[in-house]
Design an enzyme around this catalytic site. Sequence first.
Site, PDB file in Angstrom:
ATOM      1  N   LYS A  15       0.845  -1.218   0.000  1.00 13.67           N
ATOM      2  CA  LYS A  15       0.000   0.000   0.000  1.00 13.67           C
ATOM      3  C   LYS A  15       0.871   1.256   0.000  1.00 13.67           C
ATOM      4  CE  LYS A  15      -1.974  -1.067   3.945  1.00 13.67           C
ATOM      5  NZ  LYS A  15      -1.255  -2.312   4.304  1.00 13.67           N
ATOM      6  N   ARG A  90      -9.463   0.908   9.000  1.00  9.69           N
ATOM      7  CA  ARG A  90      -8.897  -0.372   9.415  1.00  9.69           C
ATOM      8  C   ARG A  90      -9.944  -1.281  10.055  1.00  9.69           C
ATOM      9  NH1 ARG A  90      -3.411   0.400   8.886  1.00  9.69           N
ATOM     10  NH2 ARG A  90      -2.226  -1.217   9.924  1.00  9.69           N
ATOM     11  N   ARG A 129      12.134  -6.358   5.590  1.00  8.56           N
ATOM     12  CA  ARG A 129      12.169  -4.889   5.726  1.00  8.56           C
ATOM     13  C   ARG A 129      12.785  -4.438   7.046  1.00  8.56           C
ATOM     14  NH1 ARG A 129       6.661  -1.582   5.515  1.00  8.56           N
ATOM     15  NH2 ARG A 129       6.350  -2.818   7.397  1.00  8.56           N
ATOM     16  N   ARG A 131      11.319  -3.109   9.919  1.00 10.74           N
ATOM     17  CA  ARG A 131      10.801  -1.966  10.685  1.00 10.74           C
ATOM     18  C   ARG A 131      10.627  -2.453  12.128  1.00 10.74           C
ATOM     19  NH1 ARG A 131       5.439   0.369   8.147  1.00 10.74           N
ATOM     20  NH2 ARG A 131       4.409  -0.927   9.709  1.00 10.74           N
ATOM     21  N   ARG A 142      -0.311  -8.789  13.571  1.00  9.51           N
ATOM     22  CA  ARG A 142      -0.874  -7.797  12.631  1.00  9.51           C
ATOM     23  C   ARG A 142      -1.747  -8.496  11.588  1.00  9.51           C
ATOM     24  NH1 ARG A 142       4.613  -5.331  11.003  1.00  9.51           N
ATOM     25  NH2 ARG A 142       3.506  -4.230   9.322  1.00  9.51           N
TER      26      ARG A 142
HETATM   27  P1  AP5 Z   1       4.777  -1.520   1.992  1.00  9.54           P
HETATM   28  O1  AP5 Z   1       4.523  -0.760   0.754  1.00  9.54           O
HETATM   29  O2  AP5 Z   1       5.326  -0.794   3.183  1.00  9.54           O
HETATM   30  O3  AP5 Z   1       3.459  -2.315   2.425  1.00  9.54           O
HETATM   31  P2  AP5 Z   1       2.208  -1.795   3.216  1.00  9.54           P
HETATM   32  O4  AP5 Z   1       1.022  -2.470   2.635  1.00  9.54           O
HETATM   33  O5  AP5 Z   1       2.191  -0.301   3.280  1.00  9.54           O
HETATM   34  O6  AP5 Z   1       2.551  -2.461   4.625  1.00  9.54           O
HETATM   35  P3  AP5 Z   1       2.847  -1.850   6.043  1.00  9.54           P
HETATM   36  O7  AP5 Z   1       3.530  -2.949   6.814  1.00  9.54           O
HETATM   37  O8  AP5 Z   1       3.575  -0.561   5.986  1.00  9.54           O
HETATM   38  O9  AP5 Z   1       1.386  -1.686   6.491  1.00  9.54           O
HETATM   39  P4  AP5 Z   1       0.692  -1.941   7.806  1.00  9.54           P
HETATM   40  O10 AP5 Z   1      -0.684  -1.964   7.362  1.00  9.54           O
HETATM   41  O11 AP5 Z   1       1.110  -3.082   8.661  1.00  9.54           O
HETATM   42  O12 AP5 Z   1       1.325  -0.758   8.637  1.00  9.54           O
HETATM   43  P5  AP5 Z   1       0.773   0.675   9.008  1.00  9.54           P
HETATM   44  O13 AP5 Z   1       1.928   1.571   8.944  1.00  9.54           O
HETATM   45  O14 AP5 Z   1      -0.463   1.016   8.276  1.00  9.54           O
HETATM   46  O15 AP5 Z   1       5.733  -2.763   1.615  1.00  9.54           O
HETATM   47  C1  AP5 Z   1       6.190  -3.663   2.583  1.00  9.54           C
HETATM   48  C2  AP5 Z   1       7.530  -4.249   2.101  1.00  9.54           C
HETATM   49  O16 AP5 Z   1       7.310  -5.014   0.917  1.00  9.54           O
HETATM   50  C3  AP5 Z   1       8.568  -3.177   1.726  1.00  9.54           C
HETATM   51  O17 AP5 Z   1       9.848  -3.621   2.089  1.00  9.54           O
HETATM   52  C4  AP5 Z   1       8.436  -3.073   0.191  1.00  9.54           C
HETATM   53  O18 AP5 Z   1       9.622  -2.665  -0.419  1.00  9.54           O
HETATM   54  C5  AP5 Z   1       8.055  -4.493  -0.183  1.00  9.54           C
HETATM   55  N1  AP5 Z   1       7.183  -4.554  -1.357  1.00  9.54           N
HETATM   56  C6  AP5 Z   1       6.162  -3.706  -1.667  1.00  9.54           C
HETATM   57  N2  AP5 Z   1       5.561  -4.082  -2.818  1.00  9.54           N
HETATM   58  C7  AP5 Z   1       6.233  -5.206  -3.238  1.00  9.54           C
HETATM   59  C8  AP5 Z   1       6.075  -6.071  -4.373  1.00  9.54           C
HETATM   60  N3  AP5 Z   1       5.125  -5.865  -5.289  1.00  9.54           N
HETATM   61  N4  AP5 Z   1       6.915  -7.117  -4.480  1.00  9.54           N
HETATM   62  C9  AP5 Z   1       7.891  -7.356  -3.537  1.00  9.54           C
HETATM   63  N5  AP5 Z   1       8.091  -6.551  -2.451  1.00  9.54           N
HETATM   64  C10 AP5 Z   1       7.267  -5.509  -2.301  1.00  9.54           C
HETATM   65  O19 AP5 Z   1       0.335   0.429  10.523  1.00  9.54           O
HETATM   66  C11 AP5 Z   1       1.281   0.149  11.538  1.00  9.54           C
HETATM   67  C12 AP5 Z   1       0.573   0.149  12.887  1.00  9.54           C
HETATM   68  O20 AP5 Z   1       0.005   1.456  13.135  1.00  9.54           O
HETATM   69  C13 AP5 Z   1      -0.626  -0.806  12.993  1.00  9.54           C
HETATM   70  O21 AP5 Z   1      -0.225  -2.116  13.363  1.00  9.54           O
HETATM   71  C14 AP5 Z   1      -1.458  -0.114  14.076  1.00  9.54           C
HETATM   72  O22 AP5 Z   1      -0.925  -0.343  15.350  1.00  9.54           O
HETATM   73  C15 AP5 Z   1      -1.268   1.366  13.752  1.00  9.54           C
HETATM   74  N6  AP5 Z   1      -2.301   1.916  12.843  1.00  9.54           N
HETATM   75  C16 AP5 Z   1      -2.097   2.443  11.611  1.00  9.54           C
HETATM   76  N7  AP5 Z   1      -3.255   2.853  11.079  1.00  9.54           N
HETATM   77  C17 AP5 Z   1      -4.209   2.587  11.993  1.00  9.54           C
HETATM   78  C18 AP5 Z   1      -5.618   2.780  12.000  1.00  9.54           C
HETATM   79  N8  AP5 Z   1      -6.271   3.308  10.947  1.00  9.54           N
HETATM   80  N9  AP5 Z   1      -6.300   2.382  13.107  1.00  9.54           N
HETATM   81  C19 AP5 Z   1      -5.665   1.835  14.169  1.00  9.54           C
HETATM   82  N10 AP5 Z   1      -4.332   1.616  14.198  1.00  9.54           N
HETATM   83  C20 AP5 Z   1      -3.601   2.000  13.120  1.00  9.54           C
END
Ligand code: AP5
Length: 184
Positions: A15, A90, A129, A131, A142
């Site tokens: 995403k 979410r 990754r 993080r 997650r």
């Molecule tokens: P990336 O593009 O970062 O993937 P993503 O879908 O954005 O995944 P995230 O892990 O960042 O999302 P998330 O939903 O867990 O975290 P968020 O920050 O929202 O890609 C991931 C990896 O894959 C990278 O290394 C990339 O290079 C690689 N990649 C990408 N595309 C690829 C492809 N096609 N092929 C191969 N490799 C690829 O949330 C984190 C925390 O914040 C949550 O757990 C929660 O505690 C909190 N939070 C955030 N939003 C909310 C909300 N709305 N409500 C409540 N809590 C929230």
Amino acid sequence: MAKRLIFLGPPGAGKGTQAEIISENHQIPHISTGDILRAAVVQQTPLGKQAKDYMNRGELVPDVLILNLIQDRLGYEDAVNGWILDGFPRNVNQAAFLEELLAKLEQNADCVLNLEVPDEVLVSRLLARKRKDDNESTIRRRLEVYHQDTVPVIDFYQQRSTLKTIDGDRPPEEVTEQLCSAIV
Ligand code: AP5
């Protein structure tokens, strides 16, 4: 034309990666609740202090901390001509809140894009990754939270016919192509 896009998908679906590209192409802000929360944690703001433990455990941060944040962010001047929401909504409560908020702002979403990737691919992407919340136990939690709380959001948008499904288990450039075709 304004573009108002919601990106759904499990952790690691791509995403954030894709939102950066589409945001640049369309000159619209990429609004990631995860990025906003991580910045708040680094700056040790009251929001960051409250959110930190939930994030480290892989739990959702309580809605009460998120809903005002989104309402404020969509009110910024740069959001008038469109936006990409990444990581919000979410759960169904957040989706219902957003629907009401957008109706008030007269800014309905144009398209909801759901990136699909198998769980095992997600785990290996996230472990690579490194993080802070990318350790095996937090990743598994997650994913559980995603299946329990976020998958119902897919049904929410399916019922409103605004959902398009994208195969995220492809090289990044191919995913971008699919997204570009879906949002014209
Ligand atoms: P990336 O593009 O970062 O993937 P993503 O879908 O954005 O995944 P995230 O892990 O960042 O999302 P998330 O939903 O867990 O975290 P968020 O920050 O929202 O890609 C991931 C990896 O894959 C990278 O290394 C990339 O290079 C690689 N990649 C990408 N595309 C690829 C492809 N096609 N092929 C191969 N490799 C690829 O949330 C984190 C925390 O914040 C949550 O757990 C929660 O505690 C909190 N939070 C955030 N939003 C909310 C909300 N709305 N409500 C409540 N809590 C929230």
